[in-house]
Design a protein around this motif. Sequence first.
Motif, PDB file in Angstrom:
ATOM      1  N   HIS A  48     -32.436 -17.505   3.008  1.00  0.00           N
ATOM      2  CA  HIS A  48     -32.199 -18.836   3.394  1.00  0.00           C
ATOM      3  C   HIS A  48     -33.622 -19.316   3.781  1.00  0.00           C
ATOM      4  CE1 HIS A  48     -27.755 -18.652   3.124  1.00  0.00           C
ATOM      5  NE2 HIS A  48     -27.834 -17.670   3.882  1.00  0.00           N
ATOM      6  N   LEU A  49     -34.459 -18.691   4.078  1.00  0.00           N
ATOM      7  CA  LEU A  49     -35.530 -19.235   4.736  1.00  0.00           C
ATOM      8  C   LEU A  49     -36.347 -20.342   3.755  1.00  0.00           C
ATOM      9  CD1 LEU A  49     -37.763 -19.665   6.648  1.00  0.00           C
ATOM     10  CD2 LEU A  49     -39.004 -17.442   6.089  1.00  0.00           C
ATOM     11  N   GLY A  50     -36.677 -19.882   2.670  1.00  0.00           N
ATOM     12  CA  GLY A  50     -36.901 -20.964   1.422  1.00  0.00           C
ATOM     13  C   GLY A  50     -36.471 -22.255   1.349  1.00  0.00           C
ATOM     14  N   LYS A  51     -35.054 -22.338   1.420  1.00  0.00           N
ATOM     15  CA  LYS A  51     -34.361 -23.521   1.322  1.00  0.00           C
ATOM     16  C   LYS A  51     -34.370 -24.235   2.754  1.00  0.00           C
ATOM     17  CE  LYS A  51     -31.134 -22.182  -2.185  1.00  0.00           C
ATOM     18  NZ  LYS A  51     -29.669 -21.743  -2.298  1.00  0.00           N
ATOM     19  N   HIS A  52     -34.514 -23.575   3.750  1.00  0.00           N
ATOM     20  CA  HIS A  52     -34.552 -24.272   5.102  1.00  0.00           C
ATOM     21  C   HIS A  52     -36.019 -24.773   5.326  1.00  0.00           C
ATOM     22  CE1 HIS A  52     -31.104 -21.472   6.798  1.00  0.00           C
ATOM     23  NE2 HIS A  52     -30.831 -22.546   6.037  1.00  0.00           N
ATOM     24  N   ALA A  53     -37.026 -24.093   4.967  1.00  0.00           N
ATOM     25  CA  ALA A  53     -38.438 -24.556   5.327  1.00  0.00           C
ATOM     26  C   ALA A  53     -38.766 -25.744   4.076  1.00  0.00           C
ATOM     27  CB  ALA A  53     -39.459 -23.438   4.804  1.00  0.00           C
ATOM     28  N   ALA A  54     -37.947 -25.862   3.082  1.00  0.00           N
ATOM     29  CA  ALA A  54     -38.347 -27.021   2.152  1.00  0.00           C
ATOM     30  C   ALA A  54     -37.276 -28.104   2.339  1.00  0.00           C
ATOM     31  CB  ALA A  54     -38.037 -26.501   0.598  1.00  0.00           C
ATOM     32  N   LEU A  55     -36.660 -28.076   3.435  1.00  0.00           N
ATOM     33  CA  LEU A  55     -35.656 -29.270   3.535  1.00  0.00           C
ATOM     34  C   LEU A  55     -36.175 -30.387   3.521  1.00  0.00           C
ATOM     35  CD1 LEU A  55     -32.972 -27.430   6.126  1.00  0.00           C
ATOM     36  CD2 LEU A  55     -32.457 -28.879   3.952  1.00  0.00           C
ATOM     37  N   PHE A  56     -37.474 -30.641   3.818  1.00  0.00           N
ATOM     38  CA  PHE A  56     -38.210 -32.032   4.024  1.00  0.00           C
ATOM     39  C   PHE A  56     -39.090 -32.249   2.760  1.00  0.00           C
ATOM     40  CE2 PHE A  56     -37.361 -30.519   8.498  1.00  0.00           C
ATOM     41  CZ  PHE A  56     -36.611 -31.375   8.709  1.00  0.00           C
ATOM     42  N   ASP A  57     -38.933 -31.610   1.774  1.00  0.00           N
ATOM     43  CA  ASP A  57     -39.668 -31.667   0.449  1.00  0.00           C
ATOM     44  C   ASP A  57     -39.015 -32.882  -0.248  1.00  0.00           C
ATOM     45  OD1 ASP A  57     -41.285 -29.597   1.045  1.00  0.00           O
ATOM     46  OD2 ASP A  57     -40.346 -28.239  -0.407  1.00  0.00           O
ATOM     47  N   ASP A  67     -28.914  -5.910  11.365  1.00  0.00           N
ATOM     48  CA  ASP A  67     -30.411  -5.033  11.489  1.00  0.00           C
ATOM     49  C   ASP A  67     -31.281  -5.658  12.255  1.00  0.00           C
ATOM     50  OD1 ASP A  67     -32.652  -3.786  10.855  1.00  0.00           O
ATOM     51  OD2 ASP A  67     -32.307  -3.401   8.744  1.00  0.00           O
ATOM     52  N   ARG A  68     -31.507  -4.935  13.683  1.00  0.00           N
ATOM     53  CA  ARG A  68     -32.134  -5.713  14.592  1.00  0.00           C
ATOM     54  C   ARG A  68     -33.686  -5.815  14.124  1.00  0.00           C
ATOM     55  NH1 ARG A  68     -29.987  -6.008  19.650  1.00  0.00           N
ATOM     56  NH2 ARG A  68     -31.679  -5.844  20.607  1.00  0.00           N
ATOM     57  N   ASP A  69     -34.288  -4.727  13.614  1.00  0.00           N
ATOM     58  CA  ASP A  69     -35.475  -4.774  13.184  1.00  0.00           C
ATOM     59  C   ASP A  69     -35.905  -6.008  12.212  1.00  0.00           C
ATOM     60  OD1 ASP A  69     -36.478  -2.708  14.814  1.00  0.00           O
ATOM     61  OD2 ASP A  69     -36.046  -1.241  13.352  1.00  0.00           O
ATOM     62  N   ARG A  70     -34.994  -6.020  11.253  1.00  0.00           N
ATOM     63  CA  ARG A  70     -35.051  -7.142  10.251  1.00  0.00           C
ATOM     64  C   ARG A  70     -34.714  -8.308  10.947  1.00  0.00           C
ATOM     65  NH1 ARG A  70     -30.872  -7.866   4.942  1.00  0.00           N
ATOM     66  NH2 ARG A  70     -32.052  -9.692   4.138  1.00  0.00           N
ATOM     67  N   ALA A  71     -33.947  -8.476  11.830  1.00  0.00           N
ATOM     68  CA  ALA A  71     -33.590  -9.585  12.545  1.00  0.00           C
ATOM     69  C   ALA A  71     -34.831 -10.453  13.202  1.00  0.00           C
ATOM     70  CB  ALA A  71     -32.547  -9.618  13.476  1.00  0.00           C
ATOM     71  N   VAL A  72     -35.577  -9.443  13.930  1.00  0.00           N
ATOM     72  CA  VAL A  72     -36.812  -9.714  14.778  1.00  0.00           C
ATOM     73  C   VAL A  72     -37.864 -10.123  13.796  1.00  0.00           C
ATOM     74  CG1 VAL A  72     -38.651  -8.766  16.157  1.00  0.00           C
ATOM     75  CG2 VAL A  72     -36.495  -8.256  16.697  1.00  0.00           C
ATOM     76  N   GLN A  73     -37.941  -9.292  12.451  1.00  0.00           N
ATOM     77  CA  GLN A  73     -39.011  -9.661  11.458  1.00  0.00           C
ATOM     78  C   GLN A  73     -38.759 -11.181  11.036  1.00  0.00           C
ATOM     79  OE1 GLN A  73     -42.016  -8.573  10.571  1.00  0.00           O
ATOM     80  NE2 GLN A  73     -42.099 -10.459   9.248  1.00  0.00           N
ATOM     81  N   GLU A  74     -37.485 -11.638  10.863  1.00  0.00           N
ATOM     82  CA  GLU A  74     -37.004 -12.756  10.421  1.00  0.00           C
ATOM     83  C   GLU A  74     -37.365 -14.052  11.462  1.00  0.00           C
ATOM     84  OE1 GLU A  74     -33.066 -12.527   8.806  1.00  0.00           O
ATOM     85  OE2 GLU A  74     -33.902 -11.455   6.948  1.00  0.00           O
ATOM     86  N   MET A  75     -37.418 -13.776  12.503  1.00  0.00           N
ATOM     87  CA  MET A  75     -37.893 -14.708  13.560  1.00  0.00           C
ATOM     88  C   MET A  75     -39.330 -15.136  13.266  1.00  0.00           C
ATOM     89  SD  MET A  75     -35.930 -13.391  16.898  1.00  0.00           S
ATOM     90  CE  MET A  75     -34.083 -13.043  17.086  1.00  0.00           C
ATOM     91  N   ARG A  76     -40.074 -13.761  13.139  1.00  0.00           N
ATOM     92  CA  ARG A  76     -41.522 -14.035  12.899  1.00  0.00           C
ATOM     93  C   ARG A  76     -41.590 -15.030  11.497  1.00  0.00           C
ATOM     94  NH1 ARG A  76     -42.723  -9.527  13.033  1.00  0.00           N
ATOM     95  NH2 ARG A  76     -43.269  -9.327  15.266  1.00  0.00           N
ATOM     96  N   ASP A  77     -40.615 -14.815  10.379  1.00  0.00           N
ATOM     97  CA  ASP A  77     -40.985 -15.500   9.475  1.00  0.00           C
ATOM     98  C   ASP A  77     -40.622 -16.968   9.524  1.00  0.00           C
ATOM     99  OD1 ASP A  77     -41.563 -12.911   8.212  1.00  0.00           O
ATOM    100  OD2 ASP A  77     -39.540 -12.795   7.288  1.00  0.00           O
ATOM    101  N   TYR A  78     -39.674 -17.150  10.236  1.00  0.00           N
ATOM    102  CA  TYR A  78     -39.241 -18.700  10.484  1.00  0.00           C
ATOM    103  C   TYR A  78     -40.354 -19.401  11.021  1.00  0.00           C
ATOM    104  CZ  TYR A  78     -34.630 -19.009   8.365  1.00  0.00           C
ATOM    105  OH  TYR A  78     -33.499 -19.079   7.547  1.00  0.00           O
TER     106      TYR A  78
END
Length: 350
Positions: A294-303, A33-44
Amino acid sequence: MSDVHRTNLAEGYEISRILKGGWHLAGGHGQIDRDRAVQEMRDYMEAGITTFDCADIYTGVEELIGTFRKDCKANGRTDLLDRLKVHTKCVPDLDKLDTITKAEVQETVDRSLRRLDAERLDLVQFHWWNLEVPRYVEVAGWLSEFQREGKIDLLGTTNFSTDAMSELLESGYRPASIQMQYSLIDRRPTKRMTEFCAQNGIAILAYGTVAGGFLSDKWLGAPEPTGELENRSLTKYKLIIDDIGGWDVFQSLLQLLRGIADRHGVDIASVAIRAILAEPQVAGAIVGVRHGGHLGKHAALFDFDLDDDELTRIHAAIDAHPVVDGDVYDVERDRHGRHGRIMKYNLNDA
């Protein structure tokens, strides 16, 4: 949630130590889903994962990142663009290694600039399918010329062997980094490459750190898969599991990682990624992301941190079993072998 750790590949060039990968957006892993992919780039980006990895041969991915950049400009989010680093690649097709010209390589660079909506490429990682075709030194020299012209900031490599890396350095090519497959089940870099990189100030960007998803809770206690697997990534890493001793060996590693994960309240994949980030010369880990979850887990890798005892136990477990044959990427280059037969070597027109 703690901040995502950061490091410098060169003076003034900072990256997040977790990089958002682009291979899974290139097809072969399900509908995009291209729109979702672009939104997730912003989220990351907003979560602090500000470095993206892509390639000229990842169909449509440079264009997706270019769309993200345009959206940021249109919506006044230059704060995101100021922090964004995009790592792409130059990957000539196997069939063209003997004949590729400087003009064709220049067009690859110019095409990436257009697709990414960029004035200069942040990092170009050079890959060469067949090291028996010795023109990689010549082609690397052309990339160095484009760097001096201002089209490229930093140069890197992808999946070169240690001997070939030495040749490149002797020729004057100056890679800031090398991207390569590196995980708890693929320890080939430890044979020679990590020491070489340390001696020459080259950072390692590791991909495959969760082995296409095998290094996860999903596979703990699961029966060995047979027949055709869901995607090429799983097929690729199942061969690696076979090479280190098979499914029972792999399950014992997952059990160890689950015990360590329990101590920290995280999942197996997070422990596997942090263990590789603790390896010498590893500047960052590239995490493959298609869609969601996956973003929550990726962003928390340094917790959390792995202590010396945990790392010692992990190393003892993996050192008790074979390492995949050869140097970095050797088995994948053998087009007649088990690993090479599943590779796709001509992707620029895909």
